[in-house]
Design a protein around this motif. Sequence first.
Motif, mmCIF file in Angstrom:
data_model
loop_
_atom_site.group_PDB
_atom_site.id
_atom_site.type_symbol
_atom_site.label_atom_id
_atom_site.label_comp_id
_atom_site.label_asym_id
_atom_site.label_seq_id
_atom_site.Cartn_x
_atom_site.Cartn_y
_atom_site.Cartn_z
ATOM 1 N N ALA A 29 -3.228 -11.129 -0.085
ATOM 2 C CA ALA A 29 -2.308 -11.294 -1.203
ATOM 3 C C ALA A 29 -2.584 -10.283 -2.311
ATOM 4 O O ALA A 29 -1.655 -9.779 -2.958
ATOM 5 C CB ALA A 29 -2.405 -12.723 -1.746
ATOM 6 N N LEU A 30 -3.851 -9.950 -2.521
ATOM 7 C CA LEU A 30 -4.210 -9.012 -3.578
ATOM 8 C C LEU A 30 -3.751 -7.586 -3.286
ATOM 9 O O LEU A 30 -3.437 -6.832 -4.211
ATOM 10 C CB LEU A 30 -5.729 -9.039 -3.803
ATOM 11 N N LEU A 43 0.326 -2.266 -0.411
ATOM 12 C CA LEU A 43 0.863 -1.962 0.914
ATOM 13 C C LEU A 43 2.315 -1.518 0.838
ATOM 14 O O LEU A 43 2.758 -0.686 1.633
ATOM 15 C CB LEU A 43 0.734 -3.185 1.817
ATOM 16 N N ASP A 44 3.080 -2.058 -0.120
ATOM 17 C CA ASP A 44 4.459 -1.609 -0.307
ATOM 18 C C ASP A 44 4.498 -0.131 -0.670
ATOM 19 O O ASP A 44 5.318 0.632 -0.151
ATOM 20 C CB ASP A 44 5.140 -2.422 -1.408
ATOM 21 N N ALA A 45 3.593 0.262 -1.557
ATOM 22 C CA ALA A 45 3.535 1.676 -1.936
ATOM 23 C C ALA A 45 3.016 2.534 -0.794
ATOM 24 O O ALA A 45 3.484 3.662 -0.572
ATOM 25 C CB ALA A 45 2.632 1.843 -3.170
ATOM 26 N N LEU A 46 2.062 2.019 -0.036
ATOM 27 C CA LEU A 46 1.480 2.772 1.071
ATOM 28 C C LEU A 46 2.525 3.065 2.142
ATOM 29 O O LEU A 46 2.460 4.102 2.823
ATOM 30 C CB LEU A 46 0.324 1.973 1.670
ATOM 31 N N ALA A 47 3.502 2.176 2.303
ATOM 32 C CA ALA A 47 4.550 2.389 3.293
ATOM 33 C C ALA A 47 5.423 3.596 2.961
ATOM 34 O O ALA A 47 6.077 4.157 3.841
ATOM 35 C CB ALA A 47 5.417 1.140 3.407
ATOM 36 N N ALA A 67 -7.174 4.623 -0.810
ATOM 37 C CA ALA A 67 -8.381 4.326 -0.019
ATOM 38 C C ALA A 67 -8.815 2.884 -0.241
ATOM 39 O O ALA A 67 -9.205 2.184 0.708
ATOM 40 C CB ALA A 67 -9.502 5.286 -0.394
ATOM 41 N N LEU A 68 -8.727 2.433 -1.492
ATOM 42 C CA LEU A 68 -9.124 1.058 -1.801
ATOM 43 C C LEU A 68 -8.143 0.055 -1.195
ATOM 44 O O LEU A 68 -8.551 -0.985 -0.675
ATOM 45 C CB LEU A 68 -9.199 0.876 -3.322
ATOM 46 N N ALA A 109 -7.085 -4.017 2.808
ATOM 47 C CA ALA A 109 -6.240 -4.566 3.866
ATOM 48 C C ALA A 109 -6.991 -4.628 5.189
ATOM 49 O O ALA A 109 -6.877 -5.602 5.942
ATOM 50 C CB ALA A 109 -4.975 -3.724 4.012
ATOM 51 N N GLY A 110 -7.768 -3.574 5.476
ATOM 52 C CA GLY A 110 -8.542 -3.579 6.713
ATOM 53 C C GLY A 110 -9.596 -4.671 6.722
ATOM 54 O O GLY A 110 -9.796 -5.356 7.736
#
Length: 348
Positions: A224-225, A230-234, A248-249, A254-255
Amino acid sequence: MTTVAVRTVRADTPSRRRVGRRLAVTLAAALLLAGALLASLALGSRPLSADAVWGALTAPDGGDASTIVRELRLPRTALGLVVGLALALAGVLFQAVTRNPLAEPRILGVSAGASVGVVLAIAVFGVGTLTGYVWFGVAGALLAGLLVFAVANRTREGASPVTLALVGAALDASLGAVVYALLSIDARTFEEYRFWVVGGLTGRGVGVAGHVLPFVLAGAVLAALVARGLDALALGDDVARGLGHRIALVRLGAGAAGVLLTGAAVAAAGPIAFVGLAVPHLARALVGADHRWTLLVAGLLGPALLLAADIIGRLVAPPGEVPAGIVTALLGAPLLALLVHRARTVAP
């Protein structure tokens, strides 16, 4: 002033409709999960009515219905809830981190790490109970995940999606070889391991779900944090950096969440296939690519799917059972073929 107000209302209308649709989907998914929970407690070789299930839960009388519900079906239902949640969330996270629509929880070698932990527990330490396997399985999954990220970070491209997938695939193959080597030299280990590796909810004790629940909760909170990141990473690493995200963070968080969730699920129920692959696609189709909503809906649909597979396994060949891991594989294989076909069709 009036023109500006009209334009604002028109702009807000699609957004409100989108939120309303997502809330409706979430409510429907919650109702579906509630139905799956009730069916898991009521259905089996001896069907029970809803009143009998409620009575067994609230006022046990020591009769057959109370014994069936509280000692047999309630533990596997609780385990299905926890494991389905973990696998679905892990699938969303790994598909986002690797940007691979066909990624699933085993993509980073985490499932293989859990398998090595279980085999070592049996062959080296003589552990003979599922509650004992759990801790070794979680430890093996965590070590495998840490190794993948450590190796990927030392490459020239760092922990990029392609690097993570390649390192994870290599580790998965290597650890799989270790597992089969240990099984080939110890018949007792093979007999113990083959019950676990099929993947399912039956035969697990009351305490198994409780043992892995802290890991699942920790992974869910961490997921959740990092959801907004992840939206930006997409959108790509450069765009994500431009929006102020530390990619990287985000990728590491997420990993780590995915490793915790996968390790706990696989250690408790064995390597159950396709839940982590199918549910994220279904959730995105229903609520869009916003990871906050995708994680929420996937967290509801994952347990519902796994419990449905477990119920089907009970009913197809009574009084025997087909493990849930086999049912999910049979249901998920056509879906995987469809996804591959669509990917090839869309590709230029």
